[in-house]
Enzyme design. Structure first.
Site, PDB file in Angstrom:
ATOM      1  N   ASP A   1       0.911  -1.135   0.000  1.00  0.00           N
ATOM      2  CA  ASP A   1       0.000   0.000   0.000  1.00  0.00           C
ATOM      3  C   ASP A   1       0.952   1.186   0.000  1.00  0.00           C
ATOM      4  OD1 ASP A   1      -1.425   2.267   0.845  1.00  0.00           O
ATOM      5  OD2 ASP A   1      -3.011   0.974   1.595  1.00  0.00           O
ATOM      6  N   HIS A   2       1.105   1.836  -1.138  1.00  0.00           N
ATOM      7  CA  HIS A   2       2.226   2.788  -1.223  1.00  0.00           C
ATOM      8  C   HIS A   2       2.057   3.966  -0.264  1.00  0.00           C
ATOM      9  CE1 HIS A   2      -0.304   5.118  -4.027  1.00  0.00           C
ATOM     10  NE2 HIS A   2       0.502   6.123  -3.816  1.00  0.00           N
TER      11      HIS A   2
ATOM     12  N   HIS B   1      -5.678   2.824   1.128  1.00  0.00           N
ATOM     13  CA  HIS B   1      -4.969   3.991   1.657  1.00  0.00           C
ATOM     14  C   HIS B   1      -5.712   4.665   2.814  1.00  0.00           C
ATOM     15  CE1 HIS B   1      -2.903   3.193  -1.980  1.00  0.00           C
ATOM     16  NE2 HIS B   1      -3.570   4.000  -2.771  1.00  0.00           N
TER      17      HIS B   1
HETATM   18  C1  BG6 Z   1      -3.354   4.774  -6.350  1.00  0.00           C
HETATM   19  C2  BG6 Z   1      -4.687   4.837  -7.013  1.00  0.00           C
HETATM   20  O1  BG6 Z   1      -3.301   3.718  -5.432  1.00  0.00           O
HETATM   21  O2  BG6 Z   1      -3.100   5.999  -5.661  1.00  0.00           O
HETATM   22  C3  BG6 Z   1      -4.772   6.016  -7.951  1.00  0.00           C
HETATM   23  O3  BG6 Z   1      -4.915   3.633  -7.743  1.00  0.00           O
HETATM   24  C4  BG6 Z   1      -4.385   7.295  -7.250  1.00  0.00           C
HETATM   25  O4  BG6 Z   1      -6.079   6.137  -8.508  1.00  0.00           O
HETATM   26  C5  BG6 Z   1      -3.069   7.129  -6.519  1.00  0.00           C
HETATM   27  O5  BG6 Z   1      -4.279   8.316  -8.228  1.00  0.00           O
HETATM   28  C6  BG6 Z   1      -2.757   8.350  -5.662  1.00  0.00           C
HETATM   29  O6  BG6 Z   1      -1.472   8.230  -5.128  1.00  0.00           O
HETATM   30  P1  BG6 Z   1      -0.603   9.491  -4.732  1.00  0.00           P
HETATM   31  O7  BG6 Z   1       0.635   8.928  -4.136  1.00  0.00           O
HETATM   32  O8  BG6 Z   1      -0.369  10.257  -6.008  1.00  0.00           O
HETATM   33  O9  BG6 Z   1      -1.429  10.300  -3.776  1.00  0.00           O
END
Ligand code: BG6
Length: 517
Positions: A190-191, A253
């Site tokens: 989960d980044h 997230h």
């Molecule tokens: C991803 C989603 O996990 O997170 C995307 O699939 C989203 O739809 C993205 O745009 C947002 O990540 P960040 O790091 O740019 O806030």
């Protein structure tokens, strides 16, 4: 207290990284740059190899040239030192692979033995699947059947979200993976958990004596979590139309951030203890019990045509690969309750959406007003104290206080005291993927989601999805470039709250004390 940041340490042992989906967008935008940054900072050592895998034929030279372009476009470091670049690039090889054919995996195993030898790698293998989830199971079976898990080192599987589509499909997927890998070998990305400020939540909470004593329902009135994006669905309409904001951002997230805010202090700041505490929060989430309950507490929206400044924007249904009568939500907000001793009665308002006016991720902790304010002999309407954690793209925190307006006799003035972290370190904080790849290589799963977390999150989200399936009439449209359906404001207003403007863009009369402005 010491805080375990494994990103600081150099990889102690050699690893082969297998990038499945090496010609795809994620590899180009995130994974190659992450590996290069780790190398540049001396966190990879020289005992590593990267095997790029995809169906498309490519020579090693073409693959390295793609790598070079990706780094120069997306990495926080540039490949401007030619000697260093050559040393780095020679660790990368490419192999065209049909992932349904076990023979290809046998050939990959033979190549791996050569790489082990060439780079003095003791058989450690990290498989990164940047693939459609339907392929996770079949690829794992073929790795096993092709003999790739018989090398003498460790074997770890890193997989991207989405982990399933709902609880039953996630259970099925997990069952497949468990036939090949043990839970402690599976690293579910989960980044958001790799983001600097998300990791900082624990440090702020547990290393400051003035937050933790107040971190409960006696002192906190509400919590707001906003993940807003300005982008639309771009070229991901095919995926997104089947997923929607709830599954794309909510199940992972948002629920992860909520559990970091709400968890009890772990006995130690280490992986399993932290994840145990997060699971307890997830078990305490109050599930919605009926369609009415969902309608009263969850708002769903979809963007219609709108504008950013002068730029006209398409409505969601007009986007590529999106059904022109789609009822998929591009926005949702919800009032979430946590039924435990610490949080009983405190609403957590969460919202996320595409085509909102600002790209930001923020957590706002709103404190209860002081009792019976008798300042200066009159009753003032005091602004509540806030603690705002700014996750993305700005990183930092600010605290909103009330102080006497300088020079006045009886006026109270809000003051925002800010620590802007990104103003100090600029773009040089490690990207989420750098941390996560490095953590996986060290076997540190703290910032990856464990199966029990994933399953509780699906159980919560499935109740909402089910209600939406039964009743589509409550989908509300909002113009692209606006803050979502007005019903989201009413959701808070009926409890006496309002959404706090993001980035502290609010009242004129606030004094800012900050290192950023
Ligand atoms: C991803 C989603 O996990 O997170 C995307 O699939 C989203 O739809 C993205 O745009 C947002 O990540 P960040 O790091 O740019 O806030």
């Amino acid at each position: 207290m010491t805080y375990n940041t494994s990103i600081e340490s150099v990889s102690p042992e050699g690893v082969i990284y297998y990038l499945f989906g090496a010609t795809g967008d994620l590899a180009r935008r995130k994974l190659f740059p992450a590996l290069f940054s780790l190398y540049k900072e001396g966190k990879l050592s020289e005992n590593f190899a990267v095997v790029g895998l995809a169906r498309r034929p490519r020579t090693n030279e073409q693959f390295r040239s793609d790598l070079y372009d990706s780094i120069n476009e997306f990495c926080r470091y540039k490949a401007d030192d030619l000697n260093m670049w050559n040393r780095f690039a020679e660790h990368f090889v490419y192999m065209s692979l049909d992932i349904n054919d076990v023979e290809g995996f046998k050939a990959l195993d033979a190549l791996s033995s050569e790489l082990d030898e060439q780079f003095a790698i003791p058989g450690n293998r990290l498989f990164y699947l940047a693939l459609a989830p339907s392929l996770f199971g079949p690829v794992s079976f073929n790795m096993r059947d092709g003999g790739m898990l018989q090398s003498k080192g460790w074997h770890r599987l890193v997989i991207e979200k989405p982990f399933g589509y709902d609880l039953p499909s996630a259970q099925e997927l997990n069952k497949q993976l468990n036939q090949v890998f043990k839970e402690e070998e599976i690293f579910r990305i989960d980044h958001y958990l790799g983001k600097e400020m998300v990791q900082n939540i624990q440090v702020l909470r547990f290393s400051n004596s003035f937050f933790e004593p107040l971190w409960n329902n006696k002192h906190i009135a509400s919590v707001q979590i906003t993940l807003s994006e300005t982008v639309g669905v771009e070229d991901r309409g095919g995926y997104y139309d089947k997923s929607g904001a709830l599954r794309d951002m909510g199940q992972n997230h948002m629920i992860q951030m909520l559990s970091m805010i709400a968890m009890e202090p772990p006995s130690r700041l280490v992986g399993e203890d932290i994840r145990d505490e997060k699971v307890k929060v997830l078990r305490s989430l109050r599930n919605y019990t009926s369609s009415d309950d969902v309608r009263n507490n969850v708002i769903r929206g979809q963007y219609s045509a709108g504008k950013f400044g002068d730029k006209a924007l398409l409505g969601y249904r007009e986007e590529d690969s999106v059904d022109d009568s789609s009822t998929t939500e591009t926005y949702f907000s919800a009032k979430v309750m946590i039924d435990n001793f610490r949080w009983a009665g405190v609403p957590f308002y969460i919202r996320t959406g595409k085509r909102l006016p600002v790209k930001t991720t923020e957590v706002v902790i709103e404190f209860k007003p002081v009792a019976n304010n008798i300042l200066f002999g009159t009753k003032h309407d005091l602004a509540p104290n806030l603690l705002v954690i700014r996750v993305n793209p700005m990183e930092g925190i600010y605290i909103k206080l009330n102080a006497k307006k300088p020079g006045s006799d009886n006026e109270v003035q809000p003051v925002n005291m800010e620590f802007c972290q990104s103003c100090l370190v600029g773009i040089n904080t490690p990207e989420a993927y750098e941390r996560l790849i490095n953590d996986a290589a060290h076997g540190d799963s703290t910032y990856f989601t464990r199966w029990d977390e994933v399953s509780h999150a699906w159980a919560f989200v499935d109740k909402i999805a089910q209600a939406w399936r039964e009743e589509s009439s409550d989908l509300q449209f909002y113009p692209a470039g606006s803050w979502g359906p007005t019903a989201a404001d009413e959701l808070l207003a009926k409890d006496g709250f309002h959404w706090w403007p993001v980035n502290g863009q609010e009242e004129d009369n606030v004094i800012w004390i900050t290192n950023s402005r």
